[in-house]
Scaffold this motif. Sequence first.
Motif, PDB file in Angstrom:
ATOM      1  N   SER A   1      35.314  54.318  45.402  1.00  0.00           N
ATOM      2  CA  SER A   1      35.815  54.900  46.649  1.00  0.00           C
ATOM      3  C   SER A   1      36.234  53.826  47.654  1.00  0.00           C
ATOM      4  N   SER A   2      35.702  52.619  47.516  1.00  0.00           N
ATOM      5  CA  SER A   2      36.008  51.542  48.462  1.00  0.00           C
ATOM      6  C   SER A   2      36.945  50.485  47.874  1.00  0.00           C
ATOM      7  N   VAL A   3      37.722  50.851  46.870  1.00  0.00           N
ATOM      8  CA  VAL A   3      38.625  49.915  46.208  1.00  0.00           C
ATOM      9  C   VAL A   3      39.556  49.225  47.205  1.00  0.00           C
ATOM     10  N   ILE A   4      39.880  47.969  46.909  1.00  0.00           N
ATOM     11  CA  ILE A   4      40.878  47.221  47.672  1.00  0.00           C
ATOM     12  C   ILE A   4      41.937  46.765  46.678  1.00  0.00           C
ATOM     13  N   SER A   5      43.200  47.076  46.977  1.00  0.00           N
ATOM     14  CA  SER A   5      44.321  46.708  46.117  1.00  0.00           C
ATOM     15  C   SER A   5      45.310  45.890  46.941  1.00  0.00           C
ATOM     16  N   THR A   6      45.644  44.695  46.441  1.00  0.00           N
ATOM     17  CA  THR A   6      46.585  43.816  47.125  1.00  0.00           C
ATOM     18  C   THR A   6      47.713  43.467  46.175  1.00  0.00           C
ATOM     19  N   GLY A   7      48.948  43.715  46.620  1.00  0.00           N
ATOM     20  CA  GLY A   7      50.127  43.503  45.793  1.00  0.00           C
ATOM     21  C   GLY A   7      50.852  42.210  46.079  1.00  0.00           C
ATOM     22  N   PRO A   8      51.927  41.967  45.331  1.00  0.00           N
ATOM     23  CA  PRO A   8      52.655  40.702  45.433  1.00  0.00           C
ATOM     24  C   PRO A   8      53.330  40.486  46.789  1.00  0.00           C
ATOM     25  N   ASP A   9      53.574  41.550  47.528  1.00  0.00           N
ATOM     26  CA  ASP A   9      54.193  41.410  48.853  1.00  0.00           C
ATOM     27  C   ASP A   9      53.152  41.235  49.955  1.00  0.00           C
TER      28      ASP A   9
ATOM     29  N   VAL B   1      54.797  47.664  32.823  1.00  0.00           N
ATOM     30  CA  VAL B   1      55.304  48.888  33.445  1.00  0.00           C
ATOM     31  C   VAL B   1      56.721  49.155  32.947  1.00  0.00           C
ATOM     32  N   THR B   2      56.927  50.381  32.452  1.00  0.00           N
ATOM     33  CA  THR B   2      58.264  50.839  32.093  1.00  0.00           C
ATOM     34  C   THR B   2      58.594  52.009  33.010  1.00  0.00           C
ATOM     35  N   PRO B   3      59.500  51.793  33.971  1.00  0.00           N
ATOM     36  CA  PRO B   3      59.870  52.886  34.872  1.00  0.00           C
ATOM     37  C   PRO B   3      60.561  54.008  34.099  1.00  0.00           C
ATOM     38  N   PRO B   4      60.560  55.237  34.638  1.00  0.00           N
ATOM     39  CA  PRO B   4      61.247  56.333  33.958  1.00  0.00           C
ATOM     40  C   PRO B   4      62.754  56.056  33.915  1.00  0.00           C
ATOM     41  N   PRO B   5      63.452  56.581  32.895  1.00  0.00           N
ATOM     42  CA  PRO B   5      64.889  56.317  32.767  1.00  0.00           C
ATOM     43  C   PRO B   5      65.685  56.649  34.027  1.00  0.00           C
TER      44      PRO B   5
ATOM     45  N   GLU C   1      64.559  48.164  35.183  1.00  0.00           N
ATOM     46  CA  GLU C   1      64.124  47.484  33.963  1.00  0.00           C
ATOM     47  C   GLU C   1      62.593  47.418  33.908  1.00  0.00           C
ATOM     48  N   PRO C   2      62.027  47.378  32.699  1.00  0.00           N
ATOM     49  CA  PRO C   2      60.576  47.168  32.572  1.00  0.00           C
ATOM     50  C   PRO C   2      60.170  45.825  33.188  1.00  0.00           C
ATOM     51  N   PHE C   3      58.930  45.741  33.628  1.00  0.00           N
ATOM     52  CA  PHE C   3      58.406  44.508  34.214  1.00  0.00           C
ATOM     53  C   PHE C   3      56.915  44.428  33.940  1.00  0.00           C
ATOM     54  N   THR C   4      56.347  43.265  34.224  1.00  0.00           N
ATOM     55  CA  THR C   4      54.922  43.038  33.981  1.00  0.00           C
ATOM     56  C   THR C   4      54.291  42.361  35.184  1.00  0.00           C
ATOM     57  N   PHE C   5      53.087  42.800  35.502  1.00  0.00           N
ATOM     58  CA  PHE C   5      52.263  42.145  36.517  1.00  0.00           C
ATOM     59  C   PHE C   5      51.155  41.374  35.816  1.00  0.00           C
ATOM     60  N   LYS C   6      50.797  40.210  36.370  1.00  0.00           N
ATOM     61  CA  LYS C   6      49.522  39.574  36.065  1.00  0.00           C
ATOM     62  C   LYS C   6      48.546  40.215  37.035  1.00  0.00           C
ATOM     63  N   MET C   7      47.484  40.833  36.511  1.00  0.00           N
ATOM     64  CA  MET C   7      46.529  41.530  37.377  1.00  0.00           C
ATOM     65  C   MET C   7      45.118  41.027  37.160  1.00  0.00           C
TER      66      MET C   7
ATOM     67  N   MET D   1      44.164  42.569  42.326  1.00  0.00           N
ATOM     68  CA  MET D   1      45.253  41.776  42.895  1.00  0.00           C
ATOM     69  C   MET D   1      46.278  41.617  41.789  1.00  0.00           C
ATOM     70  N   TYR D   2      47.557  41.621  42.179  1.00  0.00           N
ATOM     71  CA  TYR D   2      48.573  41.483  41.158  1.00  0.00           C
ATOM     72  C   TYR D   2      49.806  40.778  41.700  1.00  0.00           C
ATOM     73  N   VAL D   3      50.448  40.036  40.782  1.00  0.00           N
ATOM     74  CA  VAL D   3      51.690  39.330  41.069  1.00  0.00           C
ATOM     75  C   VAL D   3      52.630  39.542  39.888  1.00  0.00           C
ATOM     76  N   MET D   4      53.898  39.334  40.107  1.00  0.00           N
ATOM     77  CA  MET D   4      54.866  39.431  39.009  1.00  0.00           C
ATOM     78  C   MET D   4      54.582  38.307  38.012  1.00  0.00           C
ATOM     79  N   GLY D   5      54.755  38.608  36.739  1.00  0.00           N
ATOM     80  CA  GLY D   5      54.579  37.598  35.706  1.00  0.00           C
ATOM     81  C   GLY D   5      53.766  38.134  34.551  1.00  0.00           C
ATOM     82  N   GLU D   6      53.542  37.249  33.593  1.00  0.00           N
ATOM     83  CA  GLU D   6      52.847  37.651  32.368  1.00  0.00           C
ATOM     84  C   GLU D   6      52.070  36.482  31.805  1.00  0.00           C
ATOM     85  N   PHE D   7      50.812  36.738  31.416  1.00  0.00           N
ATOM     86  CA  PHE D   7      49.998  35.734  30.730  1.00  0.00           C
ATOM     87  C   PHE D   7      50.465  35.625  29.286  1.00  0.00           C
TER      88      PHE D   7
END
Length: 162
Positions: free
Chosen positions: A69-77, A121-125, A130-136, A153-159
Amino acid sequence: MPFKTSFLQFPYRALTAFALALMPTVFASQVTAGELEDFQQAIRAKYDMKEQAFASNDPEPILTRFYSSSVISTGPDGSTHVGREELRPIYNEVIASTVRIEPYKSFVRGDAGWDWVNFHVTPPPEAGAEPFTFKMLFLWERIDGQWWSHGEMYVMGEFDTH
């Protein structure tokens, strides 16, 4: 000179006794053979549930069975969302995508752990994206036998997993 001999031996004896007294604590804090595997299996089940929720276009299991319930999510922006209710509009917007979560590196000690993943992530058609990947990075805590994500926490990219 018995005093000098005893005096010189005291620090070594005291240090040895202190080290021996600490050994059970040191060994108890080490990850047991099955602890990491148990953690990885438990969070894999959470990831499977999250992937299925995306496939079903249903954010509710993610919001109520994945995140605390107390989750914290921080994105690349730099945007930050605190709590399930702040995440709800985000998930309502992105739930039509298809996701696949690929573990990269995990750590667990007792009732706390973290997991680095590739979040594909593959967005709907109809989105025309285009599909993309986050490092999370997911932060986990076991409460009453169940693992809950308290943060990410997540940023664009891939391990590189190969």
